[in-house]
Design a protein around this motif. Structure first.
Motif, PDB file in Angstrom:
ATOM      1  N   THR A  25       0.850  -1.192   0.000  1.00 44.45           N
ATOM      2  CA  THR A  25       0.000   0.000   0.000  1.00 44.45           C
ATOM      3  C   THR A  25       0.882   1.237   0.000  1.00 44.45           C
ATOM      4  O   THR A  25       1.913   1.264   0.685  1.00 44.45           O
ATOM      5  N   SER A  26       0.475   2.223  -0.745  1.00 36.47           N
ATOM      6  CA  SER A  26       1.177   3.506  -0.728  1.00 36.47           C
ATOM      7  C   SER A  26       0.828   4.234   0.565  1.00 36.47           C
ATOM      8  O   SER A  26      -0.303   4.687   0.745  1.00 36.47           O
ATOM      9  N   LEU A  27       1.795   4.340   1.470  1.00 39.57           N
ATOM     10  CA  LEU A  27       1.549   4.883   2.801  1.00 39.57           C
ATOM     11  C   LEU A  27       1.947   6.354   2.850  1.00 39.57           C
ATOM     12  O   LEU A  27       3.057   6.717   2.464  1.00 39.57           O
ATOM     13  N   GLN A  28       1.039   7.164   3.350  1.00 39.91           N
ATOM     14  CA  GLN A  28       1.288   8.591   3.483  1.00 39.91           C
ATOM     15  C   GLN A  28       1.026   9.009   4.919  1.00 39.91           C
ATOM     16  O   GLN A  28       0.083   8.527   5.548  1.00 39.91           O
ATOM     17  N   SER A  29       1.835   9.900   5.427  1.00 38.14           N
ATOM     18  CA  SER A  29       1.649  10.389   6.787  1.00 38.14           C
ATOM     19  C   SER A  29       0.520  11.402   6.819  1.00 38.14           C
ATOM     20  O   SER A  29       0.452  12.315   5.990  1.00 38.14           O
ATOM     21  N   LEU A  30      -0.384  11.231   7.778  1.00 38.04           N
ATOM     22  CA  LEU A  30      -1.511  12.140   7.922  1.00 38.04           C
ATOM     23  C   LEU A  30      -1.078  13.494   8.459  1.00 38.04           C
ATOM     24  O   LEU A  30      -1.698  14.516   8.185  1.00 38.04           O
ATOM     25  N   GLY A  31      -0.001  13.528   9.226  1.00 39.70           N
ATOM     26  CA  GLY A  31       0.467  14.778   9.805  1.00 39.70           C
ATOM     27  C   GLY A  31       1.799  14.567  10.485  1.00 39.70           C
ATOM     28  O   GLY A  31       2.457  13.543  10.301  1.00 39.70           O
ATOM     29  N   ALA A  71      -1.333   8.253  18.129  1.00 41.60           N
ATOM     30  CA  ALA A  71      -0.044   7.920  18.740  1.00 41.60           C
ATOM     31  C   ALA A  71       0.984   7.484  17.705  1.00 41.60           C
ATOM     32  O   ALA A  71       2.190   7.729  17.875  1.00 41.60           O
ATOM     33  N   ASN A  72       0.526   6.849  16.632  1.00 44.37           N
ATOM     34  CA  ASN A  72       1.466   6.345  15.631  1.00 44.37           C
ATOM     35  C   ASN A  72       1.149   6.924  14.259  1.00 44.37           C
ATOM     36  O   ASN A  72       1.491   8.045  13.983  1.00 44.37           O
ATOM     37  N   ASN A  73       0.464   6.186  13.400  1.00 47.79           N
ATOM     38  CA  ASN A  73       0.135   6.737  12.089  1.00 47.79           C
ATOM     39  C   ASN A  73      -1.205   6.193  11.631  1.00 47.79           C
ATOM     40  O   ASN A  73      -1.779   5.299  12.265  1.00 47.79           O
ATOM     41  N   THR A  74      -1.671   6.704  10.510  1.00 49.69           N
ATOM     42  CA  THR A  74      -2.991   6.349   9.996  1.00 49.69           C
ATOM     43  C   THR A  74      -3.143   4.838   9.849  1.00 49.69           C
ATOM     44  O   THR A  74      -2.333   4.185   9.194  1.00 49.69           O
TER      45      THR A  74
END
Length: 446
Positions: A25-31, A71-74
């Motif tokens: 999956t193409s993972l992108q940081s939400l913030g 706490a971590n990521n999406t």
């Protein structure tokens, strides 16, 4: 592995598990992490399906200023670890059980609401143009013994007659001819509206929708504590900042640390579900196993197995795992799943697995989730019992409506908070006893 019955706080900035989903999956940081104090209308804790759906609805429909804290990521929790089964239901009670407990009229309302959950997933996929590999619909509930197989026609007729649900009874012979050469399958009921997705891609898509609607998100930012202030504000403390808000929404489900919100933690039993994904099946293996379809499959065991063929012809196969988080990575658990797969499909004896991971699902005391206002301006949704992909999406909408003072459907899901487990410190002992009983029941009584 993080264990919500052991750890007082959740880990911070931990990478995704080495799952098939995170690898494909193409993972992108939400913030980014929160480093300064802020004020906002609403804080949503947790960037999974529930939290992201809720944040999106609050911002898009109700024009609220919303901040998501993760706490971590999406999709780091169960939203990115599940099997991608979009089912019409939640909790562990079927429609006949709901009818016995609440009456047929209320069970029909449950059925309508569960259908709204699937519709909400479709709606958000369309609104966000989310690329999450939805597969053609169909879910097979497979009887794992001949005795249980004989009951399936009656169950199918009950659903057709009372709920106008166009399910289909599939005989053992038809199951082998059209769907699979499973030596432990004795017929099935096929549910037409359920389907499979890439769950991590779905979570990533929800995050993009929320961001586009104006939601501000901070990842790598655990909530350490929170308290209500005399003037009506709620103060949320993170490692590097304080957030003041008017409303606080917990979308942490089975990942709620024991000291963060004891009322919620004590009302859930976090249970590990474990998944393996095999090597791709070649043409011969697909032919001899009969697995040339995209149906979701789950059996009738007390300790259920569930599986599906993925778009690249791998098999995803899951079931219960360790009781304690510290044991989650022991090789015995993926080995058990692989052995169970081969017991069903002995023609796949040479098959190996390439991925294994686990995640926490939240089991409620009465086998039903709740969406509620736990105390003034503090809300949560939790207790999906491992069947929450569609309902958690709908629960986000219901949380947003509840926070805005709108009425919700007249269902028990929305009329009370989760009931705490009696003697919550002994939940794991009860879980171990249930596992022993389940293995005995599946082997001798089914």
């Amino acid at each position: 592995m993080y264990d919500p019955l052991v750890h007082s706080s959740i880990e911070q900035g931990v990478s995704y598990p080495a799952s098939y989903w995170s690898a494909n999956t193409s993972l992108q940081s939400l913030g980014t992490s929160l480093q300064h104090d802020i004020n906002t209308d609403v804080v949503v804790v947790g960037a999974g399906y529930t939290g992201l759906s809720c944040a999106y609805q609050l911002a898009a429909q109700f024009s609220r200023e919303v901040t998501v804290i993760e706490a971590n990521n999406t999709g780091w929790g169960c939203s990115g670890r599940n099997a991608g089964f979009v089912l019409r239901g939640t909790g562990r009670l079927g429609l006949s059980q709901l009818s016995k407990k609440f009456g047929l009229d209320t069970a029909k309302l449950f059925h309508q609401e569960y259908g709204a959950g699937i519709a909400q997933v479709h709606r958000m996929i369309a609104e966000g143009n989310i690329v999450c590999e939805p597969q053609p619909s169909g879910y097979l509930k497979v009887a794992h013994t001949a005795k249980l197989g004989r009951d399936l026609p009656v169950q199918a007729e009950y659903l057709q007659r009372n709920f106008s649900y166009p399910v289909q009874y599939v005989s053992a012979d038809q199951l082998k001819r059209d769907y699979m050469q499973n030596t432990q399958a004795f017929g099935a009921i096929r549910f037409p509206d359920c389907f499979g997705v890439n769950p991590m891609a779905l979570a990533q898509g929800y995050a993009s929708l929320a961001k586009q609607s104006g939601v501000v998100a901070y990842t790598g930012t655990p909530v350490l504590q929170w308290r209500q202030q005399p003037k009506g504000f709620i103060e949320v403390q993170t490692p590097s900042a304080t957030v003041r808000c008017k409303q606080l929404i917990f979308a942490t489900n089975g990942y709620t640390p024991k000291n963060l919100f004891p009322q919620l933690n004590n009302a859930c039993l976090p249970v590990l579900s474990s998944v393996i994904v095999t090597q791709p099946l070649n043409a011969e293996q697909l032919e001899v196993s009969g697995l040339n379809h995209t149906q979701l499959v789950m059996d009738t065991r007390a300790l259920k197995y569930y599986y599906r063929k993925l778009p690249d012809n791998r098999l995803l196969f899951g079931g219960r795992s360790a009781v304690h988080g510290k044991d989650a990575t022991k090789p015995i658990y993926p080995a058990r799943l692989l052995n169970a797969l081969k017991a069903c499909f002995p023609m796949l004896e040479s098959l190996r697995y390439d991925y294994h991971w686990s995640g926490w699902v939240a089991v409620s005391y009465d086998d039903l989730p709740r969406v509620c206002e736990a105390q003034p301006n503090v809300f949560y949704s939790a207790g999906y019992c491992g069947s929450g992909v569609s309902f958690s999406t709908l629960a986000g909408l219901r949380l947003a409506q509840l926070a805005m003072g709108h009425g919700l459907p007249a269902l028990p899901l929305y009329q009370s908070s989760l009931r705490p487990f009696p003697l919550p410190g002994f939940r794991r002992i009860g879980q171990q006893a249930f596992y022993q009983w389940g293995r005995f029941k599946d082997h001798f009584l089914s």
